[in-house]
Write an enzyme that holds these catalytic residues in place. Structure first.
Site, PDB file in Angstrom:
ATOM      1  N   CYS A 102       0.984  -1.343  -0.016  1.00  0.00           N
ATOM      2  CA  CYS A 102      -0.032  -0.034  -0.037  1.00  0.00           C
ATOM      3  C   CYS A 102       0.774   1.128   0.024  1.00  0.00           C
ATOM      4  O   CYS A 102       0.619   2.282  -0.564  1.00  0.00           O
ATOM      5  CB  CYS A 102      -1.050   0.142   1.064  1.00  0.00           C
ATOM      6  SG  CYS A 102       0.018  -0.303   2.673  1.00  0.00           S
ATOM      7  N   HIS A 397      -2.184   0.923   7.122  1.00  0.00           N
ATOM      8  CA  HIS A 397      -2.692   1.082   5.893  1.00  0.00           C
ATOM      9  C   HIS A 397      -2.240   2.511   5.353  1.00  0.00           C
ATOM     10  O   HIS A 397      -2.705   3.465   5.873  1.00  0.00           O
ATOM     11  CB  HIS A 397      -3.838   0.582   5.710  1.00  0.00           C
ATOM     12  CG  HIS A 397      -4.215   0.544   4.089  1.00  0.00           C
ATOM     13  ND1 HIS A 397      -3.739  -0.417   3.248  1.00  0.00           N
ATOM     14  CD2 HIS A 397      -5.328   1.206   3.333  1.00  0.00           C
ATOM     15  CE1 HIS A 397      -4.288  -0.353   1.982  1.00  0.00           C
ATOM     16  NE2 HIS A 397      -5.266   0.868   2.320  1.00  0.00           N
ATOM     17  N   ASN A 419      -7.770   4.706  -2.399  1.00  0.00           N
ATOM     18  CA  ASN A 419      -7.474   3.419  -1.839  1.00  0.00           C
ATOM     19  C   ASN A 419      -6.679   2.583  -2.786  1.00  0.00           C
ATOM     20  O   ASN A 419      -6.786   2.961  -4.156  1.00  0.00           O
ATOM     21  CB  ASN A 419      -8.689   2.856  -1.087  1.00  0.00           C
ATOM     22  CG  ASN A 419      -8.103   1.815   0.032  1.00  0.00           C
ATOM     23  OD1 ASN A 419      -6.944   1.494   0.319  1.00  0.00           O
ATOM     24  ND2 ASN A 419      -8.775   1.000   0.506  1.00  0.00           N
TER      25      ASN A 419
END
Length: 478
Positions: A102, A397, A419
């Site tokens: 991520c 994250h 995202n």
């Protein structure tokens, strides 16, 4: 007669000693087991359990349903907004699949957004995550091996030695890694090095490489202990990295060295002619200058004094690169930095404890999404500092901060992030969070220095306090 008396006396002494030892053993047993769950304690625990008809119905419901479905505050979704009064231009959403990359997806999102902004949104680019990930893994392998050499004089159970052997390699990281890797190895477009099964699914590859690195780390420690020459140790490490390179090439693909590329607009139309690039020349064409030195990373850690700078020792992607360095700030000051960047049209790398109070269907995060306390008849009173200190919460994250809603007084009410879980997740690949959630579960922000007041830049440049990578806030490396 004397012998009889002596024997009787001896028997009495033996019996007395046995009784004393038995009493001592019983007392010791009581002392040792005093912290266990005794029968009496278990009875007290059981008596404290509610036994109403409603409780039995609740037990039946919880036993046969998902906890989140029962704890969900269905009225809370009405407070979510999808309209933002400060928003950066949207871009395509990528999917990190079953990988921990991520940080790379978020970092490259920022770089491609900067490129589009520099070209008035008339040119877009999608960078290859697989390319940069190859060198991330190679560099982390070198970091582990060189760390084993540097700490070879310490015992194997030393905390720093175990730091390298416990997790020889991983796919986590921060924006600092993007900066170091991209500057050193350049960038390529996604077409020049697409994803493979193993870049999307990293766990098995990581286990195999980790096993080899542990084996190699022990061998290098042995060479140091045997007082082998530095040149011989360096040569052996190079051979080891050759094996790691081979494994990476088989699983991720050989990194491209040269390619032809035509820039395009958001509709796919060609902009200009095709040109031949190397990764370094493509970096120059899309990023244009060094990243290191252009940004600062700020964090919110209420356990530590604010307006102090901290550096995480030995926790970096590249051995000869940069340790992670953070300026610790209150959330309201972090918010002001983010707002300044968003108002100027620039997205930012940011990280969160994304799993807390996340409505996965809506892609919405708010403190009242789920009422676990009422469901289980208890409360969850820990504050942010307590949650960090006890490993209950931390940066898990990274996502790209893209928008904010401001009220009439200029205060934030909601935030929006791009995202990396695919375009079908949440709100067309984006997540929305209330400002209350943002304050509790947002941890790190990377912002260009031009949006940072001189006072804060000076604080960032102060001599950092060194902290260890085992610290709860840095354990997840995102």
């Amino acid at each position: 007669m004397t012998n009889q008396k002596t024997n009787n006396d001896m028997k009495k002494i033996i019996v007395s000693v046995c009784l004393l030892l038995a009493a001592t053993a019983i007392n010791a047993q009581k002392t040792c087991k005093d912290g266990g769950i005794s029968a009496t304690m278990l009875q007290e625990i059981m008596k404290a359990q509610p036994s109403s008809t409603a409780e039995k119905a609740l037990a039946n419901a919880i036993a046969q349903n998902k906890i989140d479905d029962l704890a969900k505050n269905y009225r809370n979704a009405s407070g979510m907004t999808t309209k933002f009064n400060v928003e950066t231009p949207s871009q395509s959403i990528h999917d990190q699949k079953s990988s921990g990359r991520c940080w790379m997806f978020s970092g490259l999102n920022v770089l491609r957004a900067n490129f589009a902004a520099a070209h008035d949104q008339k040119q877009v680019v999608d960078f290859s995550q697989a390319y940069l990930f190859f060198y991330d893994q190679l560099e982390k392998a070198n970091l582990m091996l060189q760390g084993s050499i540097d700490n070879a004089s310490k015992p194997i159970d030393d905390e720093r030695v175990q730091f390298f052997f416990k997790n020889p390699i991983n796919d986590g990281g921060t924006f600092c890694g993007v900066a170091d890797l991209a500057e050193k190895y350049g960038l390529v477009p996604m077409q020049a090095m697409p994803e493979t099964y193993n870049s999307d699914n990293t766990s098995r590859m990581a286990r195999i490489i980790s096993s080899k690195l542990r084996e190699y780390g022990l061998e290098l420690r042995g060479m140091v202990a045997a007082k082998k020459k530095d040149a011989a140790i360096k040569q052996r490490k190079t051979e080891m990295l050759g094996t790691i390179y081979h494994i990476l090439a088989l699983t991720l693909g050989e990194p491209t060295k040269e390619f032809s590329y035509t820039f395009r607009d958001s509709k796919g139309n060609a902009v200009g002619e095709a040109k031949t690039y190397t990764p370094k020349s493509f970096y120059d064409a899309t990023v244009g200058s060094k990243l290191n030195g252009t940004f600062i990373m700020v964090m919110n850690d209420p356990r530590r004094p604010y307006h102090k700078t901290y550096e995480v020792d030995y926790d970096r992607h590249v051995y000869d690169g940069h340790n992670w360095k953070y300026l610790n700030l209150p959330m309201d000051e972090i918010a002001q930095l983010a707002i300044a960047s968003l108002k100027d049209g620039h997205k930012m790398y940011s990280s969160y404890d994304v799993g807390k109070q996340l409505d996965r269907k809506l892609g919405y995060m708010d403190l009242d999404n789920y009422d676990y306390g009422t469901l289980f008849g208890t409360t969850f009173p820990m504050n942010k500092a307590d949650r960090i200190a006890t490993f209950d919460s931390g940066s898990t994250h990274a996502m790209t901060l893209t928008a904010v809603n401001l009220d009439a007084n200029g205060k934030p009410t909601e935030w929006k992030v791009e995202n990396s879980w695919g375009a079908s997740y949440g709100q067309a690949g984006c997540l929305i969070m209330s400002n209350r959630w943002f304050n509790e579960y947002m941890f790190r922000l990377v912002v260009n220095k031009k949006y940072v007041p001189a006072k804060l830049q000076g604080e960032f440049d102060q001599k950092p306090v060194m902290v260890m990578p085992e610290d709860p806030l840095f354990a997840d490396d995102l």
